[in-house]
Design a protein around this motif. Structure first.
Motif, PDB file in Angstrom:
ATOM      1  N   HIS A 149      -0.224   6.689  -7.761  1.00  0.00           N
ATOM      2  CA  HIS A 149       0.193   5.988  -8.976  1.00  0.00           C
ATOM      3  C   HIS A 149       0.634   4.564  -8.674  1.00  0.00           C
ATOM      4  N   GLU A 150       1.339   4.379  -7.566  1.00  0.00           N
ATOM      5  CA  GLU A 150       1.926   3.076  -7.231  1.00  0.00           C
ATOM      6  C   GLU A 150       0.965   2.267  -6.361  1.00  0.00           C
ATOM      7  N   LYS A 151      -0.208   1.860  -6.903  1.00  0.00           N
ATOM      8  CA  LYS A 151      -1.231   1.158  -6.117  1.00  0.00           C
ATOM      9  C   LYS A 151      -0.714  -0.189  -5.612  1.00  0.00           C
ATOM     10  N   ASN A 152      -0.018  -0.930  -6.465  1.00  0.00           N
ATOM     11  CA  ASN A 152       0.499  -2.239  -6.057  1.00  0.00           C
ATOM     12  C   ASN A 152       1.497  -2.101  -4.909  1.00  0.00           C
ATOM     13  N   LEU A 153       2.308  -1.069  -4.951  1.00  0.00           N
ATOM     14  CA  LEU A 153       3.274  -0.831  -3.881  1.00  0.00           C
ATOM     15  C   LEU A 153       2.558  -0.541  -2.562  1.00  0.00           C
ATOM     16  N   ILE A 154       1.512   0.277  -2.613  1.00  0.00           N
ATOM     17  CA  ILE A 154       0.761   0.616  -1.395  1.00  0.00           C
ATOM     18  C   ILE A 154       0.115  -0.635  -0.795  1.00  0.00           C
ATOM     19  N   GLU A 155      -0.456  -1.494  -1.651  1.00  0.00           N
ATOM     20  CA  GLU A 155      -1.074  -2.732  -1.155  1.00  0.00           C
ATOM     21  C   GLU A 155      -0.023  -3.637  -0.507  1.00  0.00           C
ATOM     22  N   GLN A 156       1.135  -3.733  -1.129  1.00  0.00           N
ATOM     23  CA  GLN A 156       2.210  -4.555  -0.576  1.00  0.00           C
ATOM     24  C   GLN A 156       2.671  -4.022   0.785  1.00  0.00           C
ATOM     25  N   LYS A 157       2.837  -2.697   0.874  1.00  0.00           N
ATOM     26  CA  LYS A 157       3.277  -2.100   2.139  1.00  0.00           C
ATOM     27  C   LYS A 157       2.227  -2.288   3.225  1.00  0.00           C
ATOM     28  N   GLY A 158       0.935  -2.262   2.835  1.00  0.00           N
ATOM     29  CA  GLY A 158      -0.130  -2.490   3.809  1.00  0.00           C
ATOM     30  C   GLY A 158      -0.049  -3.883   4.419  1.00  0.00           C
ATOM     31  N   LYS A 159       0.270  -4.887   3.596  1.00  0.00           N
ATOM     32  CA  LYS A 159       0.427  -6.254   4.099  1.00  0.00           C
ATOM     33  C   LYS A 159       1.627  -6.357   5.035  1.00  0.00           C
ATOM     34  N   GLU A 160       2.696  -5.628   4.698  1.00  0.00           N
ATOM     35  CA  GLU A 160       3.891  -5.652   5.548  1.00  0.00           C
ATOM     36  C   GLU A 160       3.632  -4.985   6.898  1.00  0.00           C
ATOM     37  N   ARG A 161       2.736  -3.970   6.899  1.00  0.00           N
ATOM     38  CA  ARG A 161       2.392  -3.314   8.178  1.00  0.00           C
ATOM     39  C   ARG A 161       1.778  -4.330   9.150  1.00  0.00           C
ATOM     40  N   LEU A 162       0.939  -5.220   8.622  1.00  0.00           N
ATOM     41  CA  LEU A 162       0.287  -6.218   9.468  1.00  0.00           C
ATOM     42  C   LEU A 162       1.308  -7.153  10.107  1.00  0.00           C
ATOM     43  N   LYS A 163       2.486  -7.272   9.477  1.00  0.00           N
ATOM     44  CA  LYS A 163       3.553  -8.111  10.023  1.00  0.00           C
ATOM     45  C   LYS A 163       4.485  -7.319  10.935  1.00  0.00           C
ATOM     46  N   GLY A 164       4.179  -6.025  11.128  1.00  0.00           N
ATOM     47  CA  GLY A 164       4.981  -5.207  12.036  1.00  0.00           C
ATOM     48  C   GLY A 164       6.178  -4.532  11.404  1.00  0.00           C
ATOM     49  N   LYS A 165       6.210  -4.448  10.062  1.00  0.00           N
ATOM     50  CA  LYS A 165       7.360  -3.841   9.385  1.00  0.00           C
ATOM     51  C   LYS A 165       7.158  -2.343   9.180  1.00  0.00           C
ATOM     52  N   SER A 166       8.261  -1.594   9.245  1.00  0.00           N
ATOM     53  CA  SER A 166       8.257  -0.149   8.995  1.00  0.00           C
ATOM     54  C   SER A 166       9.274   0.157   7.903  1.00  0.00           C
ATOM     55  N   ASP A 167       8.986   1.150   7.053  1.00  0.00           N
ATOM     56  CA  ASP A 167       9.941   1.547   6.034  1.00  0.00           C
ATOM     57  C   ASP A 167       9.538   2.881   5.422  1.00  0.00           C
ATOM     58  N   SER A 168      10.371   3.370   4.489  1.00  0.00           N
ATOM     59  CA  SER A 168      10.114   4.637   3.806  1.00  0.00           C
ATOM     60  C   SER A 168      10.217   4.414   2.302  1.00  0.00           C
ATOM     61  N   TYR A 169       9.418   5.150   1.550  1.00  0.00           N
ATOM     62  CA  TYR A 169       9.434   5.020   0.097  1.00  0.00           C
ATOM     63  C   TYR A 169       8.769   6.249  -0.509  1.00  0.00           C
ATOM     64  N   GLU A 170       8.953   6.418  -1.827  1.00  0.00           N
ATOM     65  CA  GLU A 170       8.397   7.569  -2.527  1.00  0.00           C
ATOM     66  C   GLU A 170       7.176   7.147  -3.339  1.00  0.00           C
ATOM     67  N   VAL A 171       6.178   8.054  -3.412  1.00  0.00           N
ATOM     68  CA  VAL A 171       4.985   7.807  -4.227  1.00  0.00           C
ATOM     69  C   VAL A 171       4.620   9.096  -4.970  1.00  0.00           C
ATOM     70  N   LYS A 172       3.880   8.906  -6.050  1.00  0.00           N
ATOM     71  CA  LYS A 172       3.321  10.048  -6.782  1.00  0.00           C
ATOM     72  C   LYS A 172       1.820  10.078  -6.521  1.00  0.00           C
ATOM     73  N   VAL A 173       1.322  11.225  -6.055  1.00  0.00           N
ATOM     74  CA  VAL A 173      -0.067  11.360  -5.633  1.00  0.00           C
ATOM     75  C   VAL A 173      -0.743  12.473  -6.426  1.00  0.00           C
ATOM     76  N   VAL A 174      -1.980  12.192  -6.847  1.00  0.00           N
ATOM     77  CA  VAL A 174      -2.781  13.219  -7.513  1.00  0.00           C
ATOM     78  C   VAL A 174      -3.623  13.913  -6.445  1.00  0.00           C
ATOM     79  N   THR A 175      -3.418  15.207  -6.252  1.00  0.00           N
ATOM     80  CA  THR A 175      -4.151  15.960  -5.234  1.00  0.00           C
ATOM     81  C   THR A 175      -5.577  16.229  -5.698  1.00  0.00           C
TER      82      THR A 175
END
Length: 658
Positions: free
Chosen positions: A363-389
């Motif tokens: 559901h949170e596509k924008n959040l996932i894209e943002q976190k992907g960019k942060e991964r490239l900068k070496g950042k780690s974190d935790s967050y909640e998402v809603k996923v359709v199985t």
């Protein structure tokens, strides 16, 4: 360099300076003599011109055709002739000014110049004389001179001629080459890699100490220069686990003369070496080769340990309840474990090679894209998402993401650990519903408590009024027992009224209703002493100045009033003392209220803080006061306890967080 060498060097420099001063004095003396004998020079020049007249035509032809700077000087170094190239190089013109060649020589080369002039006069020729000179504009130049003497008919030297070549560029180039060689030598000496440079005849041109250490060669690198390496493989094969294989490999490499990188060699002592072979060619001709050796034992062992650890823990990761997924920088799935497949509903085959953002509906596509960019900068974190199985069910996942690195430390993707928290989220939703219902229930109970207290107090007031009327109307007809009973009725009504007020106060103590403002506890105690009944034989004393707290003024008043009132009514001594003090701790304030009253038995120390619990014969006690105290202390994240001895008194201690 030791002290003896330093001393010798200093003496050599002093001798050099002394010689330089002597040479300068000689030159000054010669210059003086030259000026004194100016007339003699003119006569000498005339004589030289006569003597040279026979060769004039021949020399003129040669002189004109010389491209390099050409100079003729007399025996004392004075220039008597020079060509255009010499004028351009030196900046002087002998036709316009008199100058001496020795005056152009740099001081560092004076002694060498004197010896060279002496050789010229003795031998008649001077070849490859090199020195630094100053030209007319004071620029430094390096020159090379080839000269010869000119004789008269009696073979007496009367002059000297020479060709001057400007070699400044060559000298600078040589200096750069020497500097480069020194830097290269220093670099090779300090490399953590063993280096062996052999020429086309397998003779050692260069090596370093690391090479000697790797193969336990008991001599210095300088001593190895020129050594023949034709039999080196045979001589050193005993170091390796496969001696014959080591020799054959070297023979094969030398025969092919092709680049070889990262040859791995296992040694008998457990070390692992990595070897490179680099052939050297110049204009297509083989000029030798370079061997490099590096001890990679630690790296190889580390890699083996990493692989072993990876294998050891992979089975755990593959079967753990947490879902694991690895993606590259393009979000393409590289790896998943069984738990992730179970959580998502997709098989491993369906997931690998697919883009995670396309196959997993988040559901949170924008959040996932943002976190992907942060991964490239070496950042780690935790967050909640809603996923359709895969089955279409929406689940809640707690995702912990971190960058994934390669061996060079470059980010090559990300790794995610997923926990299915759907059940917990459902419980949270249920909890929120229950809390909402509980808040509504509490509000209802609060309102009910006020209504009940009002309804209870109304008949109490009526009973109190009736008792008063009975007392006033029938005081003369009532005996002592009747009067006593009416008084007891009033006291019971008063006690019931206090009990209802206590219940209301206890039920209204909540953290969300607390105000925060500065409260001076000294003033609070002062106000309490003015309000409550304190017998004349009892004194309430503040032992230490009390602090000003950020707190709820009403709650602080209730807290201290209940403790002080409790102390006052339980004093049985002819002289009663209630003392109040405080001690500042790191995270809280520790207060005490001490009395010299009847004391409290040990078995009641915990019981008295519970609602409706009281001790002693004091019937007016509701059993709520200390319960209110405990509840207020709890609100301020403190603790309360007591120390008491029956017949001696009681001390209540409590803390309030700063």
């Amino acid at each position: 360099m030791d002290s003896k060498e330093v001393s010798l060097l200093k003496k050599a420099l002093e001798r050099q300076k002394k010689a330089r001063r002597q040479a300068e004095m000689i030159l000054e003396e010669k210059s003086r003599k030259l000026y004194e004998t100016a007339s003699q020079l003119k006569e000498t020049n005339a004589r030289l011109e006569n003597l040279l007249s026979e060769k004039t035509s021949e020399l003129e032809g040669v002189f004109i055709n010389i491209v390099d700077p050409y100079v003729v000087m007399d025996i004392n170094g004075n220039v008597i002739r020079m060509n255009a190239a010499a004028k351009e190089l030196l900046g002087y013109d002998h036709n316009e000014e008199v100058f001496n060649l020795t005056q152009l020589v740099h001081p560092d080369y004076l002694e060498y110049t004197q010896k060279s002039f002496k050789q010229l006069y003795e031998v008649g020729t001077l070849k490859n004389y090199r020195a630094k000179i100053y030209v007319k504009d004071k620029t430094e130049r390096f020159v090379q001179v080839n000269s010869s003497l000119i004789y008269d008919k009696d073979r007496n030297p009367i002059a000297a001629q020479g060709i001057i070549r400007d070699i400044t560029g060559e000298m600078e180039a040589e200096e750069q080459i020497r500097a480069s060689q020194n830097r290269l030598s220093t670099l090779i000496s300090n490399l953590q890699t063993g280096v062996l440079l052999e020429n086309e005849d397998r003779k050692i041109s260069l090596t370093n100490q690391i090479f000697c250490d790797l193969f336990q060669i008991p001599v210095s690198p300088d001593q190895l220069k020129g050594a023949d390496c034709s039999n080196a493989a045979e001589d050193s094969k005993h170091h390796f686990t496969d001696p014959e294989g080591f020799v054959k490999r070297i023979e094969k490499i030398l025969k092919s003369k092709k680049l070889v990188l990262s040859d791995e060699l296992e040694m008998k002592d457990g070390r692992i070496l990595e070897r490179d072979y680099i052939p050297i060619f110049s204009d297509g001709k083989y000029k030798g080769h370079l061997w490099t050796y590096q001890d990679v034992t630690l790296r190889k062992n580390y890699k083996k340990n990493i692989e072993a650890q990876k294998e050891k823990y992979w089975s755990i990761i593959a079967n753990m309840n947490l879902g694991l997924i690895e993606v590259d920088n393009d979000d393409v799935i590289q790896l998943v474990n069984q738990s992730f497949c179970k959580m998502s509903g997709f098989s491993e085959k369906e997931l690998l090679g697919q883009k995670a953002s396309e196959i997993l509906k988040v559901h949170e596509k924008n959040l996932i894209e943002q976190k992907g960019k942060e991964r490239l900068k070496g950042k780690s974190d935790s967050y909640e998402v809603k996923v359709v199985t895969k089955s279409g069910q929406t689940n809640h996942w707690l995702l912990s993401g971190a960058p994934r690195y390669d061996e060079t430390g470059k980010v090559v993707g990300s790794i995610g650990i997923h926990l299915d928290i759907t059940a917990q989220k459902n419980l949270e939703l249920q909890k929120e519903v229950l809390l909402t219902e509980l808040e509504a229930s509490n509000r209802g109970l609060q309102e009910y408590a006020h209504i009940v207290s009002h309804d209870l107090k109304s008949p109490l007031r009526s009973i109190s009024t009736l008792a008063t009327w009975l007392h006033d109307d029938y005081i003369e007809q009532l005996d002592e027992t009747g009067v006593y009973n009416l008084q007891m009725m009033q006291e019971k009504v008063e006690g019931m009224d206090k009990l209802i007020d206590g219940i209301l106060k206890y039920s209204s103590i909540k953290s969300e209703t607390l105000e925060k403002k500065p409260v001076d506890l000294n003033q609070v105690v002062h106000d309490i002493r003015e309000i409550i009944f304190i017998p004349e034989h009892v004194s309430v004393i503040i032992m230490d100045p009390l602090p000003t707290l950020q707190a709820d003024a009403t709650k602080m008043h209730q807290l201290f009033q209940n403790l002080i009132s409790n102390a006052v009514i339980n004093i049985d001594k002819s002289e009663g003392i209630v003392s109040i003090g405080v001690a500042e701790k790191k995270d809280n304030w520790e207060f005490y209220v001490r009395d010299n009253g009847i004391g409290i038995p040990k078995e009641y120390h915990e019981k008295i803080f519970k609602i409706f619990q009281s001790i002693g014969s004091e019937e007016r006690s509701t059993g709520i006061g200390l319960s209110i105290v405990k509840k207020i202390v709890d609100l301020y994240q403190g603790e309360i306890w007591l120390e008491s001895k029956v017949g001696e008194g009681t001390t209540f201690y409590f803390t309030l967080k700063k």
